[in-house]
Design an enzyme around this catalytic site. Structure first.
Site, PDB file in Angstrom:
ATOM      1  N   GLY A 150      10.152   1.990  -4.769  1.00 38.86           N
ATOM      2  CA  GLY A 150       9.002   0.818  -5.472  1.00 38.86           C
ATOM      3  C   GLY A 150       7.638   2.231  -6.572  1.00 38.86           C
ATOM      4  O   GLY A 150       7.349   2.513  -5.613  1.00 38.86           O
ATOM      5  N   ALA A 193      -8.917  -1.137   2.149  1.00 41.31           N
ATOM      6  CA  ALA A 193      -9.386  -1.611   0.491  1.00 41.31           C
ATOM      7  C   ALA A 193      -8.399  -2.179  -1.116  1.00 41.31           C
ATOM      8  O   ALA A 193      -9.214  -2.011  -1.888  1.00 41.31           O
ATOM      9  CB  ALA A 193     -10.339  -0.478  -0.502  1.00 41.31           C
ATOM     10  N   GLN A 194      -7.375  -2.151  -0.747  1.00 45.59           N
ATOM     11  CA  GLN A 194      -6.144  -2.462  -2.082  1.00 45.59           C
ATOM     12  C   GLN A 194      -6.634  -4.283  -2.315  1.00 45.59           C
ATOM     13  O   GLN A 194      -5.807  -4.227  -2.816  1.00 45.59           O
ATOM     14  CB  GLN A 194      -5.048  -2.188  -1.504  1.00 45.59           C
ATOM     15  CG  GLN A 194      -4.384  -2.508  -0.147  1.00 45.59           C
ATOM     16  CD  GLN A 194      -4.418  -1.924   1.178  1.00 45.59           C
ATOM     17  OE1 GLN A 194      -5.277  -0.759   1.152  1.00 45.59           O
ATOM     18  NE2 GLN A 194      -3.682  -1.598   1.594  1.00 45.59           N
ATOM     19  N   ARG A 251      -0.387 -12.921   3.252  1.00 45.80           N
ATOM     20  CA  ARG A 251      -1.472 -13.792   3.015  1.00 45.80           C
ATOM     21  C   ARG A 251      -0.548 -14.781   2.084  1.00 45.80           C
ATOM     22  O   ARG A 251      -0.186 -13.608   0.778  1.00 45.80           O
ATOM     23  CB  ARG A 251      -2.446 -13.291   3.362  1.00 45.80           C
ATOM     24  CG  ARG A 251      -3.561 -13.276   2.026  1.00 45.80           C
ATOM     25  CD  ARG A 251      -4.830 -12.592   1.177  1.00 45.80           C
ATOM     26  NE  ARG A 251      -5.442 -11.623   2.675  1.00 45.80           N
ATOM     27  CZ  ARG A 251      -6.202 -12.504   3.763  1.00 45.80           C
ATOM     28  NH1 ARG A 251      -6.089 -13.541   3.480  1.00 45.80           N
ATOM     29  NH2 ARG A 251      -6.802 -11.775   4.328  1.00 45.80           N
ATOM     30  N   GLY A 310       5.404   0.451  -7.106  1.00 36.92           N
ATOM     31  CA  GLY A 310       3.547  -0.614  -7.221  1.00 36.92           C
ATOM     32  C   GLY A 310       2.189  -0.108  -7.642  1.00 36.92           C
ATOM     33  O   GLY A 310       2.658   1.276  -6.572  1.00 36.92           O
ATOM     34  N   ALA A 311       1.609  -1.319  -7.060  1.00 36.06           N
ATOM     35  CA  ALA A 311       0.657  -0.445  -6.141  1.00 36.06           C
ATOM     36  C   ALA A 311       0.512   0.224  -4.832  1.00 36.06           C
ATOM     37  O   ALA A 311       0.136   1.083  -4.591  1.00 36.06           O
ATOM     38  CB  ALA A 311      -0.693  -2.140  -5.813  1.00 36.06           C
ATOM     39  N   MET A 312       1.428  -0.681  -3.664  1.00 38.72           N
ATOM     40  CA  MET A 312       1.509  -0.582  -2.877  1.00 38.72           C
ATOM     41  C   MET A 312       2.209   1.146  -2.501  1.00 38.72           C
ATOM     42  O   MET A 312       1.966   1.713  -1.324  1.00 38.72           O
ATOM     43  CB  MET A 312       2.644  -1.245  -1.880  1.00 38.72           C
ATOM     44  CG  MET A 312       2.367  -1.432  -0.468  1.00 38.72           C
ATOM     45  SD  MET A 312       1.102  -1.605   0.460  1.00 38.72           S
ATOM     46  CE  MET A 312       0.267  -2.870   0.580  1.00 38.72           C
ATOM     47  N   THR A 318      -0.093 -11.096  -0.636  1.00 37.34           N
ATOM     48  CA  THR A 318      -0.348  -9.939  -0.980  1.00 37.34           C
ATOM     49  C   THR A 318       1.348 -10.215   0.264  1.00 37.34           C
ATOM     50  O   THR A 318       1.690 -10.842   0.827  1.00 37.34           O
ATOM     51  CB  THR A 318      -0.919  -9.442  -0.117  1.00 37.34           C
ATOM     52  OG1 THR A 318      -1.412 -10.195   1.184  1.00 37.34           O
ATOM     53  CG2 THR A 318      -2.442 -10.304  -0.909  1.00 37.34           C
ATOM     54  N   CYS A 319       1.237  -8.553   1.551  1.00 33.37           N
ATOM     55  CA  CYS A 319       2.255  -9.069   2.047  1.00 33.37           C
ATOM     56  C   CYS A 319       1.837  -9.272   2.911  1.00 33.37           C
ATOM     57  O   CYS A 319       3.128  -9.812   4.569  1.00 33.37           O
ATOM     58  CB  CYS A 319       2.324  -7.238   2.782  1.00 33.37           C
ATOM     59  SG  CYS A 319       0.989  -6.119   3.572  1.00 33.37           S
TER      60      CYS A 319
END
Length: 432
Positions: A193, A119-120, A56, A195-197, A53-54
């Site tokens: 972007g 929560a993401q 980790r 995506g999910a973010m 992730t952003c």
């Protein structure tokens, strides 16, 4: 049954490593299959899930030996980072068995996030698990761990108000940026972007009152789908330079291995800009920070500014995690005693069948119906005798140190069980 496997988590996060190192280790979706295949091809790693992730990068694994598994996984991470294992080791965290379960549940609940309660991470963990499932690198142990972690994460968010106080990374970055600039309400904003973010960024900007909203992506079709969902306008990626001249806020969250925004491109916008870089590796070149009129907030700056102080909701979340960890260990211990119970029942069946063959030889005058009745009676007696001990040993195995009861059964009845079917550390008393 579970093979001779132990849970191991090895990784880095914003708590242990700087953004430059996290950038070097970050994985985009296209790289995951090869990395997962590499991991399960190692000597001591049977199963693997990779979460990137952003803030980790961590590997969940089922390993056959602690030190061997740690060396295998550490070697893969070190190679990606371009460092010797000894150089990387001080920035790694390692969780084994019970601690690995606890860590997985805390991550899913948002208790280990840069923004506590966000929560993401649930969606990111679900994607990581899904990728491992597609590649066949998640076996029974990691399937159970991931499924329970996702359930625990949902439970913490449902039963506490941790996500009310806990912002998303997007809202935290926006709040930080607005501290140095004007509010975003009524200001045009762009998300790079899809995506999910990117979706989360559009939703957050819309709630904050930014307008009009634009989204761009290298795949224009994805940008159009996202724009339709959030009342934004999709703009072709090639028009990014001219688009920068029309917006006051830019959020970039792509999976690009190279910067999407560099200093000359941003300088060409010729206006004040609030730029939020939520990507890892970073989407915005560091030199952009030096431009006049540009406020740049990236993951590195955000991690330094956020507070992670405990509050009542966090404590409630931690209590749920503690209960769920014990429940998982109970399942794990019960799964571990299963081979012993199965072997005991198999031994009983062998004894019964041997005696029935002996009876058939000594009493040939017995008819088929009589032999069937005798067989049924003997099997029923044996099963009734075994029922209480096997139920009890499962109950006792659920307690710390419960493996001793299964071991006693194996010794008392001389049960020969392959070591690959016994997990000696499943009781939680592990000493790597």
């Amino acid at each position: 049954m579970i093979a001779n496997q132990n849970l191991l988590v090895v990784g880095l996060s914003h708590r242990t490593a700087g953004v430059p190192l996290l950038e070097r280790l970050a994985l985009n979706p296209g790289e995951l299959p090869d990395v997962l295949a590499e991991l399960v091809g190692l000597q001591y790693v049977d199963e693997a899930v990779v979460l990137s992730t952003c803030n980790r990068v961590e590997i969940y694994a089922a390993v056959t030996a602690f030190h061997g598994g740690l060396a295998d996984i550490g070697g893969v991470l070190a190679e990606r980072a371009g460092l010797a294992v000894g150089e990387l080791a001080p920035q790694l965290y390692v969780h084994y068995e019970v601690d690995a379960v606890r860590h997985a549940f805390r991550v899913a609940a948002g208790l280990d996030s840069m923004v506590v309660g966000e929560a993401q991470i649930l969606g990111q963990l679900r994607d990581a698990y899904g990728a491992a499932g597609e590649q066949g690198t998640a076996g029974r142990l990691l399937h159970e761990l991931m499924q329970q972690a996702l359930r625990v994460g949902k439970r913490v968010h449902a039963e506490t108000e941790i996500d009310r106080a806990g912002q998303s990374v997007v809202s935290a970055a926006l709040a930080y940026g607005q501290g140095a600039t004007a509010p975003v309400e009524g200001r045009p904003a762009l998300v790079i972007g899809a995506g999910a973010m990117g979706a989360l960024s559009l939703a957050t900007l819309r709630r904050a009152g930014a307008a009009p909203l634009y989204v761009t992506n290298r795949s224009h079709a994805r940008a159009e789908r996202l724009a339709e969902l959030h009342g934004a306008e999709a703009v072709p990626f090639a028009e990014l330079p001219s688009l920068l001249e029309r917006v006051d806020v830019v959020v970039s969250a792509t999976a690009s291995p190279e910067p999407v925004l560099d200093a000359p491109l941003v300088a060409g916008a010729n206006r004040d800009l609030l730029v939020l870089d939520l990507a890892l590796p970073r989407d915005v070149a560091p030199a952009v920070r030096e431009l006049s009129g540009v406020t740049l907030v990236d993951i590195e700056l955000l991690s330094e500014s956020l507070s992670t102080s405990a509050d009542a909701e966090e404590r409630a979340g931690e209590e749920i995690v503690a209960v769920e960890v014990e429940a998982f260990l109970t399942w794990l211990r019960g799964a571990d005693v299963a081979p012993t119970v199965a072997a005991l029942r198999a031994r009983a069946d062998e004894v019964v069948e041997a005696e029935l063959r002996r009876l058939a030889q000594r009493c040939p005058e017995l008819g088929d119906e009589a032999r069937a009745e005798v067989s049924h009676s003997i099997h029923r007696i044996v099963q009734r005798l075994l029922h209480q001990p096997t139920v009890r040993v499962r109950q006792l195995a659920a307690a710390p140190g419960g493996e001793a009861y299964a071991q006693a059964l194996r010794e008392l009845f001389d049960l020969q069980i392959p070591t690959s079917e016994i997990n000696p550390a499943a009781a939680g008393e592990v000493h790597p």
